[in-house]
Motif scaffolding. Structure first.
Motif, PDB file in Angstrom:
ATOM      1  N   ALA A 287     -45.822  20.174 -42.331  1.00 37.33           N
ATOM      2  CA  ALA A 287     -46.847  20.787 -41.472  1.00 37.33           C
ATOM      3  C   ALA A 287     -48.226  20.219 -41.794  1.00 37.33           C
TER       4      ALA A 287
ATOM      5  N   ASP B 220     -50.320  29.764 -46.328  1.00 42.26           N
ATOM      6  CA  ASP B 220     -48.966  29.296 -46.039  1.00 42.26           C
ATOM      7  C   ASP B 220     -48.009  30.470 -46.075  1.00 42.26           C
TER       8      ASP B 220
ATOM      9  N   SER C 182     -47.362  30.651 -40.928  1.00 43.36           N
ATOM     10  CA  SER C 182     -48.007  29.421 -40.483  1.00 43.36           C
ATOM     11  C   SER C 182     -48.615  28.729 -41.691  1.00 43.36           C
TER      12      SER C 182
ATOM     13  N   ARG D 180     -54.006  25.606 -37.336  1.00 42.15           N
ATOM     14  CA  ARG D 180     -52.934  26.565 -37.614  1.00 42.15           C
ATOM     15  C   ARG D 180     -51.619  25.991 -37.088  1.00 42.15           C
ATOM     16  N   VAL D 181     -50.654  25.821 -37.994  1.00 40.08           N
ATOM     17  CA  VAL D 181     -49.372  25.209 -37.656  1.00 40.08           C
ATOM     18  C   VAL D 181     -48.263  26.239 -37.889  1.00 40.08           C
ATOM     19  N   PRO D 182     -47.791  26.941 -36.863  1.00 38.92           N
ATOM     20  CA  PRO D 182     -46.692  27.886 -37.063  1.00 38.92           C
ATOM     21  C   PRO D 182     -45.436  27.160 -37.537  1.00 38.92           C
ATOM     22  N   THR D 183     -44.831  27.677 -38.590  1.00 40.51           N
ATOM     23  CA  THR D 183     -43.631  27.061 -39.155  1.00 40.51           C
ATOM     24  C   THR D 183     -42.411  27.970 -39.110  1.00 40.51           C
TER      25      THR D 183
ATOM     26  N   GLN E 165     -49.778  30.055 -27.355  1.00 43.82           N
ATOM     27  CA  GLN E 165     -50.996  29.489 -27.931  1.00 43.82           C
ATOM     28  C   GLN E 165     -52.073  29.280 -26.876  1.00 43.82           C
TER      29      GLN E 165
ATOM     30  N   PHE F 252     -43.900  20.230 -34.379  1.00 43.04           N
ATOM     31  CA  PHE F 252     -44.753  21.412 -34.498  1.00 43.04           C
ATOM     32  C   PHE F 252     -45.668  21.494 -33.273  1.00 43.04           C
TER      33      PHE F 252
ATOM     34  N   MET G  43     -49.476  23.091 -32.639  1.00 40.56           N
ATOM     35  CA  MET G  43     -50.571  23.604 -33.468  1.00 40.56           C
ATOM     36  C   MET G  43     -51.835  23.816 -32.647  1.00 40.56           C
TER      37      MET G  43
ATOM     38  N   ASP H 106     -56.989  35.541 -35.337  1.00 40.50           N
ATOM     39  CA  ASP H 106     -55.531  35.559 -35.191  1.00 40.50           C
ATOM     40  C   ASP H 106     -55.070  36.384 -33.983  1.00 40.50           C
TER      41      ASP H 106
ATOM     42  N   GLU I 243     -52.749  35.569 -31.963  1.00 41.11           N
ATOM     43  CA  GLU I 243     -51.501  34.894 -31.587  1.00 41.11           C
ATOM     44  C   GLU I 243     -50.606  35.744 -30.694  1.00 41.11           C
TER      45      GLU I 243
END
Length: 316
Positions: A17, A40, A43, A56-59, A74, A108, A110, A229, A231
């Motif tokens: 990420a 972490d 995200s 911000r990288v949602p994982t 997003q 990803f 982001m 946030d 989201e």
């Protein structure tokens, strides 16, 4: 649902990420020399220093949510926050240095945000935060875009999670899972259908709301507090944003609501959103294989849920 990820697998996910965020930032023309992971969990949040940009990288995604669905979510978040920022609402805005849209890279999707320096000396004051959420609701009432009804409840995720948790006593007791399923039979129709909700709670106005416990998502910047946030931004009752925070925070919100000319919280709706919120906590146990540390966070809430009335005291 497979076995839990080990430390090396979790580290590789974070590294992937981070690399994706750096690569995307550089491709967009940002100067990136010392990228730092700020957070972490669900995200990976990366500061692309020296650029004043956070990615911000949602994982860890809800079951059934693919990258296209994530990107739609997003876009809604970026649009709402840009709209709020343009009207002077204190939010962490999208970065002005890149296009305001999700960026896809290396598997990803982001989003890019303005870097704000955090005041680390401040401790969260949830009652004060809850009181301030009324101001956010007053600001959000005029948002002109379309939002799904209670999309933040993620009903498909809840149903699928219960199926995945079947036969996993290491994650949830069979009796707890059976109770959760029976409660969901009562509550799911009110989550999925605006008409059913409005029939059950006549006169309760719906409006754009933050969707993900805004009193817990207020960022303490060095120049003041900022809402962050978004989201899970959604159309719903204002009660949704106060779920599971307790009577003191509810009373604090009502003080703010009076000041901003908004209605006080409806206690029947609070019982509903609290009950739905607890079922989402049970469902979150299905994430433990991807986030092993999550189990210890969730356990106290599960114990609290066992002592609550069935389905929040709501009947069919």
């Amino acid at each position: 649902m497979s076995g839990s990820l080990g430390p090396q697998q979790l580290a590789r996910r974070t590294s992937a990420a981070l690399d994706a965020a750096v690569g995307a930032g550089r491709e967009l023309g940002l100067e990136v020399a010392e990228a730092t992971v700020l957070h972490d969990f669900f995200s990976v949040v990366v500061h692309l220093a020296p650029a004043p940009v956070v990615v911000r990288v949602p994982t860890v995604l809800a079951h059934g949510l693919d990258l296209d669905g994530l990107a739609r979510r997003q876009r809604a978040e970026l649009d709402v926050v840009r709209w709020l920022a343009g009207r002077g609402t204190p939010v962490i805005p999208p970065s002005p240095l890149v296009p305001v849209e999700p960026v896809r890279r290396d598997g990803f999707s982001m989003t890019f945000w303005q870097f704000v320096e955090e005041d680390r000396s401040k401790e969260p004051d949830y009652e004060a935060n809850a009181e301030s959420v009324a101001a956010l609701h007053a600001a959000m009432r005029g948002y002109p875009g379309e939002l799904g009804f209670l999309s933040a409840a993620e009903p498909s995720f809840v149903s699928e999670s219960f199926a995945l948790l079947d036969g996993r006593p290491d994650l949830v007791d069979a009796a707890d899972l059976e109770r959760a399923r029976r409660e969901w039979e009562v509550l799911e129709p009110l989550v999925r259908s605006r008409a059913a909700f409005e029939d059950r709670f006549p006169g309760v106005e719906l409006q754009p709301v933050h969707g993900d416990s805004p009193p817990a998502n207020i960022f303490h910047g060095v120049d003041g507090n900022l809402y962050s946030d978004f989201e899970l931004v959604t159309l719903g009752p204002v009660e949704w944003d106060l779920a599971a925070l307790g009577p003191a925070c509810e009373a604090a919100y009502d003080r703010g609501a009076r000041r901003h000319g908004l209605r006080p919280l409806n206690q029947e709706v609070m019982a509903f959103v609290n009950a739905v919120g607890m079922l989402r906590v049970v469902a979150v146990l299905s994430f433990v294989p991807q986030l092993p540390a999550l189990l210890e966070y969730v356990k106290p809430a599960i114990e609290q849920w066992r002592a609550t009335p069935f389905a929040g005291g709501l009947s069919r």
